[in-house]
Scaffold this motif. Structure first.
Motif, PDB file in Angstrom:
ATOM      1  N   ALA A   6      17.281  46.216  47.429  1.00 36.05           N
ATOM      2  CA  ALA A   6      17.956  47.615  47.194  1.00 36.05           C
ATOM      3  C   ALA A   6      17.762  48.355  46.042  1.00 36.05           C
ATOM      4  O   ALA A   6      17.287  49.561  46.012  1.00 36.05           O
ATOM      5  CB  ALA A   6      19.520  46.984  47.101  1.00 36.05           C
ATOM      6  N   GLU A  17      23.605  53.588  43.220  1.00 37.87           N
ATOM      7  CA  GLU A  17      24.048  53.721  44.687  1.00 37.87           C
ATOM      8  C   GLU A  17      23.944  51.999  45.316  1.00 37.87           C
ATOM      9  O   GLU A  17      24.455  51.407  45.445  1.00 37.87           O
ATOM     10  CB  GLU A  17      23.022  54.588  45.671  1.00 37.87           C
ATOM     11  N   THR A  19      26.882  50.413  43.887  1.00 31.62           N
ATOM     12  CA  THR A  19      27.938  50.291  44.428  1.00 31.62           C
ATOM     13  C   THR A  19      28.100  49.860  45.823  1.00 31.62           C
ATOM     14  O   THR A  19      29.083  48.769  45.801  1.00 31.62           O
ATOM     15  CB  THR A  19      28.198  51.916  44.021  1.00 31.62           C
ATOM     16  N   LEU A  20      26.555  49.721  46.306  1.00 32.87           N
ATOM     17  CA  LEU A  20      26.837  48.534  47.457  1.00 32.87           C
ATOM     18  C   LEU A  20      27.456  47.479  47.262  1.00 32.87           C
ATOM     19  O   LEU A  20      27.864  46.633  48.437  1.00 32.87           O
ATOM     20  CB  LEU A  20      25.887  49.162  48.330  1.00 32.87           C
ATOM     21  N   THR A  31      30.351  45.784  47.306  1.00 29.46           N
ATOM     22  CA  THR A  31      31.515  45.240  48.164  1.00 29.46           C
ATOM     23  C   THR A  31      31.373  43.557  48.447  1.00 29.46           C
ATOM     24  O   THR A  31      31.813  42.914  49.910  1.00 29.46           O
ATOM     25  CB  THR A  31      30.947  45.848  50.241  1.00 29.46           C
ATOM     26  N   PHE A  76      34.953  49.211  53.677  1.00 30.16           N
ATOM     27  CA  PHE A  76      33.759  50.735  54.067  1.00 30.16           C
ATOM     28  C   PHE A  76      33.826  51.756  54.066  1.00 30.16           C
ATOM     29  O   PHE A  76      33.248  52.252  54.361  1.00 30.16           O
ATOM     30  CB  PHE A  76      33.900  49.785  55.297  1.00 30.16           C
ATOM     31  N   VAL A  89      32.468  52.782  51.637  1.00 37.55           N
ATOM     32  CA  VAL A  89      30.495  52.933  51.961  1.00 37.55           C
ATOM     33  C   VAL A  89      30.303  54.475  52.405  1.00 37.55           C
ATOM     34  O   VAL A  89      29.301  54.669  52.437  1.00 37.55           O
ATOM     35  CB  VAL A  89      30.028  52.006  52.302  1.00 37.55           C
ATOM     36  N   MET A 140      27.352  57.578  50.811  1.00 39.42           N
ATOM     37  CA  MET A 140      26.625  57.438  51.385  1.00 39.42           C
ATOM     38  C   MET A 140      26.108  58.880  52.540  1.00 39.42           C
ATOM     39  O   MET A 140      25.657  59.053  52.412  1.00 39.42           O
ATOM     40  CB  MET A 140      26.091  56.005  51.982  1.00 39.42           C
ATOM     41  N   VAL A 146      20.127  51.589  52.610  1.00 36.13           N
ATOM     42  CA  VAL A 146      21.794  51.672  52.384  1.00 36.13           C
ATOM     43  C   VAL A 146      21.648  50.106  53.145  1.00 36.13           C
ATOM     44  O   VAL A 146      22.801  49.185  52.903  1.00 36.13           O
ATOM     45  CB  VAL A 146      22.049  52.499  53.755  1.00 36.13           C
ATOM     46  N   GLY A 192      20.891  47.948  51.030  1.00 33.50           N
ATOM     47  CA  GLY A 192      21.677  46.943  49.913  1.00 33.50           C
ATOM     48  C   GLY A 192      23.309  46.739  50.340  1.00 33.50           C
ATOM     49  O   GLY A 192      23.755  46.533  49.843  1.00 33.50           O
ATOM     50  N   LEU A 193      23.365  47.181  51.908  1.00 36.44           N
ATOM     51  CA  LEU A 193      24.637  46.100  52.119  1.00 36.44           C
ATOM     52  C   LEU A 193      24.558  45.117  52.523  1.00 36.44           C
ATOM     53  O   LEU A 193      25.215  44.136  52.710  1.00 36.44           O
ATOM     54  CB  LEU A 193      25.272  46.910  53.339  1.00 36.44           C
ATOM     55  N   ILE A 244      36.175  51.654  47.086  1.00 33.09           N
ATOM     56  CA  ILE A 244      34.688  50.382  47.498  1.00 33.09           C
ATOM     57  C   ILE A 244      36.448  49.221  45.726  1.00 33.09           C
ATOM     58  O   ILE A 244      36.218  48.036  46.126  1.00 33.09           O
ATOM     59  CB  ILE A 244      34.230  50.191  47.117  1.00 33.09           C
TER      60      ILE A 244
END
Length: 303
Positions: free
Chosen positions: A94, A102, A105-106, A109, A138, A141, A145, A160, A163-164, A280
């Motif tokens: 990621a 970014e 930040t992901l 979650t 979500f 998210v 994004m 993405v 990253g999740l 988030i």
């Protein structure tokens, strides 16, 4: 007794996790810099794990505490090593595929995924508060994004997705570490994770290793040292506090990621990130508050 049994110390756990957030953000910055200079993902993971093993063995040998590494739970450590290695692949991936802010930040979650994991794997009943947190998380998210209005510069759908998956693995690993912390000390947990995952990373090394200049090697070594420190801090934080609460400290990593993104990579965080990140974070706060309420209810009911 070797001090293996976890003792709840919430303030210590929060402080340690705060330092872990700084260490993780710094490691992410070093991973990205090394990747931009030609270091491969699996090569970075190999050196990270090798340095961790060497540092732990040397430190414990010098202090006469090698016996702390003895374990009767090798299968549990092996499961943690397997999920941990996969988690490292996606976490590093990621950082390499996305801008640092970014990717960071992901990663927030993770508490949302922890709720879903608790429901799917442990049959825990999820009420309206935590379901609301899942939806809010979500939604954040999506705001960050902006998949329906065109991804902003440096962001791809592959990035993405990676990253999740990374925070999903972090949440899963947190449950495993909390279980190990009931019988194992932090040194033992980190050592066996690095030791058992190192041979797997070594298998890939001949296909990905390449020559590097001194600056790149310095970045790789720095990444390994900071990564080892981060791993110890993360494991120690889970030893003294619940994952639902201490994960809140991880949000401070966004400040460091933004700092590194601007001053190291010359990229300011987009407006959408500052709009979506609070959603988030709010989801994580709601989950932590609800977990605390449920814990108090269980105590009152004598469970």
């Amino acid at each position: 007794m070797d001090g293996s049994i976890a003792r709840p110390r919430p303030l210590l756990a929060l402080g340690v996790r705060l330092l872990a957030a700084l260490a993780l953000a710094t490691m992410g910055m070093l991973v990205k810099l090394a990747g931009e200079r030609g270091a491969h993902l699996m090569e970075l993971i190999f050196w990270r794990q090798l340095l961790t093993v060497v540092l732990l063995l040397a430190g414990l040998a010098l202090t006469g505490r090698l016996a702390m590494l003895k374990t009767r739970r090798l299968p549990a450590h092996a499961r943690r090593a397997a999920t941990g290695l996969v988690g490292m692949v996606f976490t590093y991936g990621a950082v390499l595929l996305l801008p640092l802010t970014e990717a960071t930040t992901l990663g927030f979650t993770a508490p949302v995924f922890a709720v879903l994991i608790a429901m799917a794997l442990f049959g825990e009943r999820i009420g309206r508060y935590r379901w609301a947190a899942v939806v809010i998380g979500f939604a954040g998210v999506i705001v960050v994004m902006q998949p329906f209005s065109g991804l902003h510069e440096g962001v791809t759908l592959t990035g993405v997705a990676v990253g999740l998956i990374a925070p999903f693995m972090v949440a899963l690993i947190s449950f495993q570490i909390q279980d190990l912390n009931t019988t194992e000390n932090p040194w033992r947990i980190v050592f066996w994770f690095a030791t058992l995952s190192l041979p797997v990373a070594a298998l890939a090394l001949p296909f990905v290793i390449s020559a590097h200049d001194p600056v790149t090697w310095a970045l790789i070594v720095g990444m390994g040292l900071v990564g080892a420190l981060a791993q110890m801090l993360l494991t120690t934080s889970l030893r003294f506090g619940s994952a639902a609460v201490i994960l809140l400290m991880d949000y401070t990593a966004l400040l460091w990621a933004s700092f590194y993104g601007y001053y190291i990579f010359d990229r300011a965080a987009p407006t959408s990130l500052w709009l979506g990140a609070p959603l988030i974070i709010a989801a994580g706060l709601l989950i932590a508050w609800r977990e605390r309420q449920l814990a108090r209810s269980r105590v009152r009911s004598g469970e």
